[in-house]
Design a protein around this motif. Sequence first.
Motif, PDB file in Angstrom:
ATOM      1  N   GLY A  20     -41.184  97.990 -41.663  1.00  0.00           N
ATOM      2  CA  GLY A  20     -41.015  97.224 -42.760  1.00  0.00           C
ATOM      3  C   GLY A  20     -39.492  97.363 -43.083  1.00  0.00           C
ATOM      4  O   GLY A  20     -38.519  97.943 -42.554  1.00  0.00           O
ATOM      5  N   LEU A  21     -39.193  96.439 -44.218  1.00  0.00           N
ATOM      6  CA  LEU A  21     -37.797  96.379 -44.723  1.00  0.00           C
ATOM      7  C   LEU A  21     -37.415  97.669 -45.432  1.00  0.00           C
ATOM      8  O   LEU A  21     -36.228  98.124 -45.340  1.00  0.00           O
ATOM      9  CB  LEU A  21     -37.675  95.220 -45.832  1.00  0.00           C
ATOM     10  CG  LEU A  21     -38.033  94.078 -45.451  1.00  0.00           C
ATOM     11  CD1 LEU A  21     -38.063  92.787 -46.367  1.00  0.00           C
ATOM     12  CD2 LEU A  21     -37.000  93.517 -44.184  1.00  0.00           C
ATOM     13  N   ALA A  98     -32.243  87.236 -39.709  1.00  0.00           N
ATOM     14  CA  ALA A  98     -31.606  87.671 -40.958  1.00  0.00           C
ATOM     15  C   ALA A  98     -30.957  88.961 -40.985  1.00  0.00           C
ATOM     16  O   ALA A  98     -29.621  89.036 -41.440  1.00  0.00           O
ATOM     17  CB  ALA A  98     -32.646  87.414 -42.106  1.00  0.00           C
ATOM     18  N   ARG A  99     -31.566  89.929 -40.342  1.00  0.00           N
ATOM     19  CA  ARG A  99     -31.122  91.231 -40.215  1.00  0.00           C
ATOM     20  C   ARG A  99     -29.546  90.953 -39.226  1.00  0.00           C
ATOM     21  O   ARG A  99     -28.739  91.610 -39.731  1.00  0.00           O
ATOM     22  CB  ARG A  99     -31.683  92.081 -39.552  1.00  0.00           C
ATOM     23  CG  ARG A  99     -32.959  92.803 -40.551  1.00  0.00           C
ATOM     24  CD  ARG A  99     -33.632  93.897 -39.680  1.00  0.00           C
ATOM     25  NE  ARG A  99     -34.583  94.426 -40.637  1.00  0.00           N
ATOM     26  CZ  ARG A  99     -35.877  94.789 -40.408  1.00  0.00           C
ATOM     27  NH1 ARG A  99     -36.286  94.897 -39.189  1.00  0.00           N
ATOM     28  NH2 ARG A  99     -36.512  95.441 -41.156  1.00  0.00           N
ATOM     29  N   PRO A 105     -32.327  94.395 -46.983  1.00  0.00           N
ATOM     30  CA  PRO A 105     -33.732  94.277 -47.125  1.00  0.00           C
ATOM     31  C   PRO A 105     -34.043  93.635 -48.430  1.00  0.00           C
ATOM     32  O   PRO A 105     -35.229  92.898 -48.213  1.00  0.00           O
ATOM     33  CB  PRO A 105     -34.096  95.803 -47.471  1.00  0.00           C
ATOM     34  CG  PRO A 105     -32.970  96.693 -47.049  1.00  0.00           C
ATOM     35  CD  PRO A 105     -31.643  95.791 -47.103  1.00  0.00           C
ATOM     36  N   TRP A 106     -33.433  93.572 -49.603  1.00  0.00           N
ATOM     37  CA  TRP A 106     -34.051  92.659 -50.682  1.00  0.00           C
ATOM     38  C   TRP A 106     -33.483  91.291 -50.490  1.00  0.00           C
ATOM     39  O   TRP A 106     -34.477  90.515 -50.814  1.00  0.00           O
ATOM     40  CB  TRP A 106     -33.315  93.293 -52.080  1.00  0.00           C
ATOM     41  CG  TRP A 106     -33.832  94.744 -52.167  1.00  0.00           C
ATOM     42  CD1 TRP A 106     -32.947  95.935 -52.104  1.00  0.00           C
ATOM     43  CD2 TRP A 106     -35.160  95.014 -52.654  1.00  0.00           C
ATOM     44  NE1 TRP A 106     -33.852  97.013 -52.479  1.00  0.00           N
ATOM     45  CE2 TRP A 106     -35.189  96.401 -52.623  1.00  0.00           C
ATOM     46  CE3 TRP A 106     -36.307  94.347 -52.684  1.00  0.00           C
ATOM     47  CZ2 TRP A 106     -36.295  97.098 -53.138  1.00  0.00           C
ATOM     48  CZ3 TRP A 106     -37.607  94.899 -53.324  1.00  0.00           C
ATOM     49  CH2 TRP A 106     -37.299  96.538 -53.226  1.00  0.00           C
ATOM     50  N   PHE A 110     -36.574  88.326 -50.422  1.00  0.00           N
ATOM     51  CA  PHE A 110     -36.555  87.311 -51.599  1.00  0.00           C
ATOM     52  C   PHE A 110     -35.821  85.895 -50.868  1.00  0.00           C
ATOM     53  O   PHE A 110     -36.141  84.992 -51.443  1.00  0.00           O
ATOM     54  CB  PHE A 110     -35.755  87.566 -52.668  1.00  0.00           C
ATOM     55  CG  PHE A 110     -36.268  88.703 -53.668  1.00  0.00           C
ATOM     56  CD1 PHE A 110     -37.443  88.296 -54.176  1.00  0.00           C
ATOM     57  CD2 PHE A 110     -35.770  89.700 -53.678  1.00  0.00           C
ATOM     58  CE1 PHE A 110     -37.989  89.287 -55.075  1.00  0.00           C
ATOM     59  CE2 PHE A 110     -36.356  90.758 -54.362  1.00  0.00           C
ATOM     60  CZ  PHE A 110     -37.480  90.593 -55.004  1.00  0.00           C
ATOM     61  N   THR A 111     -35.318  85.754 -49.866  1.00  0.00           N
ATOM     62  CA  THR A 111     -34.580  84.423 -49.304  1.00  0.00           C
ATOM     63  C   THR A 111     -35.356  84.187 -48.149  1.00  0.00           C
ATOM     64  O   THR A 111     -35.319  82.908 -47.579  1.00  0.00           O
ATOM     65  CB  THR A 111     -33.087  84.557 -49.018  1.00  0.00           C
ATOM     66  OG1 THR A 111     -32.882  85.732 -48.108  1.00  0.00           O
ATOM     67  CG2 THR A 111     -32.335  84.802 -50.404  1.00  0.00           C
ATOM     68  N   VAL A 112     -35.991  85.090 -47.396  1.00  0.00           N
ATOM     69  CA  VAL A 112     -36.532  84.682 -46.008  1.00  0.00           C
ATOM     70  C   VAL A 112     -38.159  85.057 -46.059  1.00  0.00           C
ATOM     71  O   VAL A 112     -38.842  83.862 -45.740  1.00  0.00           O
ATOM     72  CB  VAL A 112     -35.823  85.659 -44.861  1.00  0.00           C
ATOM     73  CG1 VAL A 112     -36.754  85.569 -43.650  1.00  0.00           C
ATOM     74  CG2 VAL A 112     -34.558  85.373 -44.804  1.00  0.00           C
ATOM     75  N   ALA A 113     -38.527  86.115 -46.323  1.00  0.00           N
ATOM     76  CA  ALA A 113     -40.186  86.589 -46.125  1.00  0.00           C
ATOM     77  C   ALA A 113     -41.016  85.643 -47.401  1.00  0.00           C
ATOM     78  O   ALA A 113     -41.825  85.130 -47.084  1.00  0.00           O
ATOM     79  CB  ALA A 113     -40.378  88.090 -46.313  1.00  0.00           C
ATOM     80  N   ILE A 114     -40.638  85.831 -48.404  1.00  0.00           N
ATOM     81  CA  ILE A 114     -41.328  84.964 -49.447  1.00  0.00           C
ATOM     82  C   ILE A 114     -41.126  83.601 -49.471  1.00  0.00           C
ATOM     83  O   ILE A 114     -42.369  83.031 -49.613  1.00  0.00           O
ATOM     84  CB  ILE A 114     -40.991  85.588 -51.053  1.00  0.00           C
ATOM     85  CG1 ILE A 114     -41.252  86.918 -51.267  1.00  0.00           C
ATOM     86  CG2 ILE A 114     -41.508  84.815 -51.973  1.00  0.00           C
ATOM     87  CD1 ILE A 114     -40.840  87.805 -52.578  1.00  0.00           C
TER      88      ILE A 114
END
Length: 162
Positions: A20-21, A98-99, A105-106, A110-114
């Motif tokens: 995970g992140l 994104a990485r 991670p945050w 908030f800008t990709v996963a959610i």
Amino acid sequence: MAGILGTLIGVGLYVTRRGGLLPSRVANGILELLVNFFRPIPFVIFIAVAMPLTRAVIGIAIGTTAGAFAIGLAASFAIARIVEQHLVSVPPGVIEAARAMGAGPWRILFTVAIPESLGPLILGYTFIVVALIDMTAMAGLIGGEGSAPSRRSTASASSSRW
């Protein structure tokens, strides 16, 4: 209460899982234990098991407020699992992209996963709303109103007068 607590637990499960992140075996293990222990318990039994906690937090174990607290607590574990499952369904390639662009991670959360899982999350919350309606019926069964027996006795007393 259930929406906020369930979302926080679900995001915690997603973020701390292996790969995970922010992986953390201890934090993930504790959250998994809580969700896997409490989520499958039938709600009527959960209300009875949660009565000591409800009494400690609310001050009363039976009644409308106590029933709402038990519903919120039980629903939070179901919401947590739904949130985690929908966040996990985000394609790994999107996270890796994104990485690769240098997102932390945050920021990824908030800008990709959610945002990527927002549609399925809304559908999952809709499912939970239906389950909450079912839970309110169960809470009423064990005395969520608190005065149901007195109403029945009043109704039978008034019908005997006629």
